[in-house]
Scaffold this motif. Sequence first.
Motif, PDB file in Angstrom:
ATOM      1  N   ALA A  98       0.839  -0.909   0.230  1.00 53.82           N
ATOM      2  CA  ALA A  98      -0.044  -0.021   0.131  1.00 53.82           C
ATOM      3  C   ALA A  98       0.913   1.413   0.079  1.00 53.82           C
ATOM      4  O   ALA A  98       0.272   2.227   0.127  1.00 53.82           O
ATOM      5  CB  ALA A  98      -1.008   0.015   1.053  1.00 53.82           C
ATOM      6  N   GLU A 101       0.055   3.888  -2.624  1.00 53.59           N
ATOM      7  CA  GLU A 101      -1.336   4.626  -2.370  1.00 53.59           C
ATOM      8  C   GLU A 101      -0.895   5.798  -1.278  1.00 53.59           C
ATOM      9  O   GLU A 101      -1.661   6.932  -1.424  1.00 53.59           O
ATOM     10  CB  GLU A 101      -2.348   3.645  -2.110  1.00 53.59           C
ATOM     11  N   THR A 104       0.762   8.496  -2.929  1.00 55.15           N
ATOM     12  CA  THR A 104      -0.179   9.263  -3.571  1.00 55.15           C
ATOM     13  C   THR A 104      -1.078  10.124  -2.591  1.00 55.15           C
ATOM     14  O   THR A 104      -1.717  11.284  -2.942  1.00 55.15           O
ATOM     15  CB  THR A 104      -1.075   8.489  -4.360  1.00 55.15           C
ATOM     16  N   LEU A 105      -1.497   9.662  -1.619  1.00 53.44           N
ATOM     17  CA  LEU A 105      -2.114  10.212  -0.448  1.00 53.44           C
ATOM     18  C   LEU A 105      -1.584  11.571  -0.111  1.00 53.44           C
ATOM     19  O   LEU A 105      -2.340  12.746   0.228  1.00 53.44           O
ATOM     20  CB  LEU A 105      -2.400   9.296   0.762  1.00 53.44           C
ATOM     21  N   GLY A 165      -4.017  -1.266  -0.010  1.00 54.33           N
ATOM     22  CA  GLY A 165      -3.918  -0.585  -1.261  1.00 54.33           C
ATOM     23  C   GLY A 165      -4.904  -0.410  -1.973  1.00 54.33           C
ATOM     24  O   GLY A 165      -5.164   0.680  -2.509  1.00 54.33           O
ATOM     25  N   ILE A 168      -7.654   1.683  -0.393  1.00 55.92           N
ATOM     26  CA  ILE A 168      -7.107   3.272  -0.727  1.00 55.92           C
ATOM     27  C   ILE A 168      -7.433   3.806  -2.022  1.00 55.92           C
ATOM     28  O   ILE A 168      -7.845   4.795  -2.612  1.00 55.92           O
ATOM     29  CB  ILE A 168      -5.830   3.805  -0.044  1.00 55.92           C
ATOM     30  N   ARG A 169      -6.818   2.904  -2.988  1.00 60.84           N
ATOM     31  CA  ARG A 169      -6.993   3.263  -4.527  1.00 60.84           C
ATOM     32  C   ARG A 169      -8.434   3.555  -4.965  1.00 60.84           C
ATOM     33  O   ARG A 169      -8.429   4.547  -5.887  1.00 60.84           O
ATOM     34  CB  ARG A 169      -6.242   2.106  -5.402  1.00 60.84           C
ATOM     35  N   PHE A 172      -9.468   6.629  -3.703  1.00 59.57           N
ATOM     36  CA  PHE A 172      -9.087   7.918  -4.490  1.00 59.57           C
ATOM     37  C   PHE A 172      -9.878   8.237  -5.874  1.00 59.57           C
ATOM     38  O   PHE A 172     -10.105   9.399  -6.253  1.00 59.57           O
ATOM     39  CB  PHE A 172      -7.651   7.714  -4.853  1.00 59.57           C
TER      40      PHE A 172
END
Length: 193
Positions: A98, A101, A104-105, A165, A168-169, A172
């Motif tokens: 993860a 991700e 990316t957060l 992961g 969370i993806r 998003f």
Amino acid sequence: AWEIKTPKSGTYTVTLDEATLPDGVALTAESGNTRTVNALLGKVRIQFPTGEGTGGGASKAEQAVQLTVDGLLLGLILALAALGVSLIYGTTGLTNFAHGELVTLGALSTYFYSAVLHLPLVISAVLALISCGILGALQDKVLWKQLRRRGTGLIAMLVVSIGLGIFIRYLFLFFFGGATQQFPEFSGQEGLE
């Protein structure tokens, strides 16, 4: 291309009267004659697309230098993310799937503060850093600490990180969509053909 001094940072609308352009210079049909641009540090560089064969814009050498710098910056971001993966693996023995991700957060948090709440980019980055630190501590307390306390093995934790992961993806994608976004105070350039 024109450079205009502005009194302060902000969003400005620049309108070009096509009747004042020299002979043989025209805007492309799809560009229109109004562009909204963002001013950063009191200066703004504006480039209107020109018609067929009229040239204009940055030279190929300038574009190559800019793209090289952009590539180095992207490489540094990837190296920083790789250091994070290495630190996690070195200290816990866990391969955290993860991690991408979570990196990316940080970017999306900065984008949220900048584009949605309209805060300056530097303040947005600081707030994103604080927010992600708090979320990371919360994630460790709620998820990873509980798994360690139970004596969960590394393989099972690896599978949990894959699930985290994916979760969370899709969060998003739900909130921000899958399209590329830009910070309002930053505009990139197209690549060379």
